[in-house]
Design a protein around this motif. Structure first.
Motif, PDB file in Angstrom:
ATOM      1  N   HIS A 175      -8.064   0.424 -50.868  1.00 12.19           N
ATOM      2  CA  HIS A 175      -7.498   1.721 -50.484  1.00 12.19           C
ATOM      3  C   HIS A 175      -6.028   1.900 -50.886  1.00 12.19           C
ATOM      4  N   PRO A 176      -5.142   0.919 -50.656  1.00 14.69           N
ATOM      5  CA  PRO A 176      -3.723   1.144 -50.972  1.00 14.69           C
ATOM      6  C   PRO A 176      -3.416   1.252 -52.463  1.00 14.69           C
ATOM      7  N   ILE A 177      -4.333   0.792 -53.328  1.00 12.68           N
ATOM      8  CA  ILE A 177      -3.946   0.684 -54.745  1.00 12.68           C
ATOM      9  C   ILE A 177      -4.834   1.495 -55.681  1.00 12.68           C
ATOM     10  N   ILE A 178      -5.849   2.194 -55.156  1.00  8.22           N
ATOM     11  CA  ILE A 178      -6.678   3.014 -56.027  1.00  8.22           C
ATOM     12  C   ILE A 178      -6.274   4.473 -55.939  1.00  8.22           C
ATOM     13  N   GLY A 179      -6.497   5.192 -57.033  1.00  9.42           N
ATOM     14  CA  GLY A 179      -6.156   6.604 -57.084  1.00  9.42           C
ATOM     15  C   GLY A 179      -6.656   7.207 -58.377  1.00  9.42           C
ATOM     16  N   LYS A 180      -6.243   8.433 -58.638  1.00 16.67           N
ATOM     17  CA  LYS A 180      -6.688   9.116 -59.851  1.00 16.67           C
ATOM     18  C   LYS A 180      -6.104   8.452 -61.098  1.00 16.67           C
ATOM     19  N   SER A 181      -4.880   7.935 -60.976  1.00 13.42           N
ATOM     20  CA  SER A 181      -4.218   7.268 -62.097  1.00 13.42           C
ATOM     21  C   SER A 181      -3.696   5.920 -61.608  1.00 13.42           C
ATOM     22  N   MET A 182      -4.510   4.879 -61.782  1.00 14.98           N
ATOM     23  CA  MET A 182      -4.197   3.600 -61.168  1.00 14.98           C
ATOM     24  C   MET A 182      -3.033   2.889 -61.833  1.00 14.98           C
ATOM     25  N   ASP A 183      -2.844   3.063 -63.136  1.00 17.92           N
ATOM     26  CA  ASP A 183      -1.687   2.452 -63.800  1.00 17.92           C
ATOM     27  C   ASP A 183      -0.393   3.064 -63.273  1.00 17.92           C
ATOM     28  N   PHE A 184      -0.391   4.376 -63.102  1.00 16.88           N
ATOM     29  CA  PHE A 184       0.774   5.064 -62.554  1.00 16.88           C
ATOM     30  C   PHE A 184       1.056   4.580 -61.132  1.00 16.88           C
ATOM     31  N   ARG A 185       0.019   4.521 -60.310  1.00 16.66           N
ATOM     32  CA  ARG A 185       0.170   4.066 -58.925  1.00 16.66           C
ATOM     33  C   ARG A 185       0.690   2.628 -58.887  1.00 16.66           C
ATOM     34  N   SER A 186       0.160   1.780 -59.774  1.00 18.53           N
ATOM     35  CA  SER A 186       0.570   0.382 -59.799  1.00 18.53           C
ATOM     36  C   SER A 186       2.054   0.250 -60.141  1.00 18.53           C
ATOM     37  N   LEU A 187       2.521   1.033 -61.093  1.00 18.18           N
ATOM     38  CA  LEU A 187       3.938   0.990 -61.469  1.00 18.18           C
ATOM     39  C   LEU A 187       4.831   1.438 -60.312  1.00 18.18           C
ATOM     40  N   ILE A 188       4.387   2.452 -59.582  1.00 21.32           N
ATOM     41  CA  ILE A 188       5.168   2.929 -58.438  1.00 21.32           C
ATOM     42  C   ILE A 188       5.239   1.849 -57.366  1.00 21.32           C
ATOM     43  N   LEU A 189       4.092   1.267 -57.021  1.00 24.78           N
ATOM     44  CA  LEU A 189       4.059   0.235 -55.986  1.00 24.78           C
ATOM     45  C   LEU A 189       4.908  -0.976 -56.366  1.00 24.78           C
TER      46      LEU A 189
END
Length: 285
Positions: A175-189
């Protein structure tokens, strides 16, 4: 345990990994010890083969985890783990989802993610995954610690997760790391704790401020500024709950330039002063 043949050849190979960053690690921990394996630049799946512990992750405090259960600790999360009963643990550390199929499949879980009330509950280790982890432990204990083994087992792990867990279960786990754009989310986290301004995050992602703001709102449902403030509040709450933490430590760690600034932040985020928050957290214990 089967003895590994030609150990010297494995150890001398340039692919041998005496210190694991990305891959699997096996730990045996005694009662009342503390699990300290946590690099904030990576995600961690923690599998409890046996034993019991109390795990805290960000705003979720002292959650029980037992034999045949596992949890995800995402990048940049605050984390603590006290062993309640002697435990055997496999830790799988990774950066991003590997393989196009894995990435697309897990990215599609964003639909299920939005329907879940996430509460940091552990996931049960199913029989095929239990057998897989047993083999990984056998390899690690025998000294087979080369990069090829970790890469192969990494792919196998995600194959098992996709093959033997429902989409709703995977959406809850990741849940905390999946989204529509996972590479973008990963870079933010990975980077939001390392920057002081939203513009710095936009530069890391390689986008202009307007495009970044739009992309961020689409992915996280709020503005970058508001999201970072809420994350900062979670980290401060976690740190203040730790024994021995002081307000001056928190001000220095999170770069508040005055007591007035810190008090204003706490009133906005928690509805109380820093001293009141500290008393509340210690009373909860």
């Amino acid at each position: 345990m089967e003895k590994l043949l030609y150990l010297e050849e494995h150890v001398s190979c340039k692919k041998y990994l005496p210190n694991i960053l990305v891959g699997f690690k096996y730990c045996q921990l005694i009662e009342n010890s503390i699990l300290k394996e946590h690099n904030k630049d990576y995600h961690h799946l923690i599998f409890f083969l046996k034993g019991e512990a109390l795990i805290s992750c960000n705003e979720y405090r002292d959650r029980s985890i037992k034999s045949n259960e596992f949890v995800l600790i995402p990048k940049s999360a605050d984390f603590s783990c006290k062993i309640v009963a002697a435990a055997d643990i496999v830790i799988f550390t990774f950066d991003r989802f590997v393989g196009v199929c894995n990435k697309l499949e897990l990215q599609s879980l964003a639909y299920y993610r939005n329907k879940i009330q996430y509460n940091f509950e552990p996931t049960i280790i199913c029989p095929p995954l239990e057998q897989f982890l047993s083999i990984v432990v056998e390899y690690l204990q025998s000294g087979m610690n080369c990069r090829h083994m970790h890469e192969i087992k990494l792919l196998e792990l995600f194959l098992l997760l996709r093959g033997f867990y429902k989409k709703e279960e995977l959406a809850n786990l990741f849940h905390p790391i999946i989204g529509k754009s996972m590479d973008f989310r990963s870079l933010i986290l990975e980077n939001y704790l390392k920057v002081e301004h939203v513009d710095d995050l936009a530069r890391i992602v390689g986008m202009g401020r307007t495009s970044f703001n739009n992309k961020f709102r689409e992915e996280f449902g709020t503005s970058p500024h508001q999201w970072i403030l809420k994350q900062k509040a979670k980290h401060i709450r976690f740190k203040l709950a730790e024994p021995g933490s002081t307000l001056s430590d928190i001000m220095r760690l999170y770069k508040f330039n005055s007591a007035t600034h810190f008090t204003r932040f706490c009133k906005q985020q928690f509805g109380c002063t820093p001293s009141e928050l500290l008393r509340q957290l210690h009373t909860e214990e």
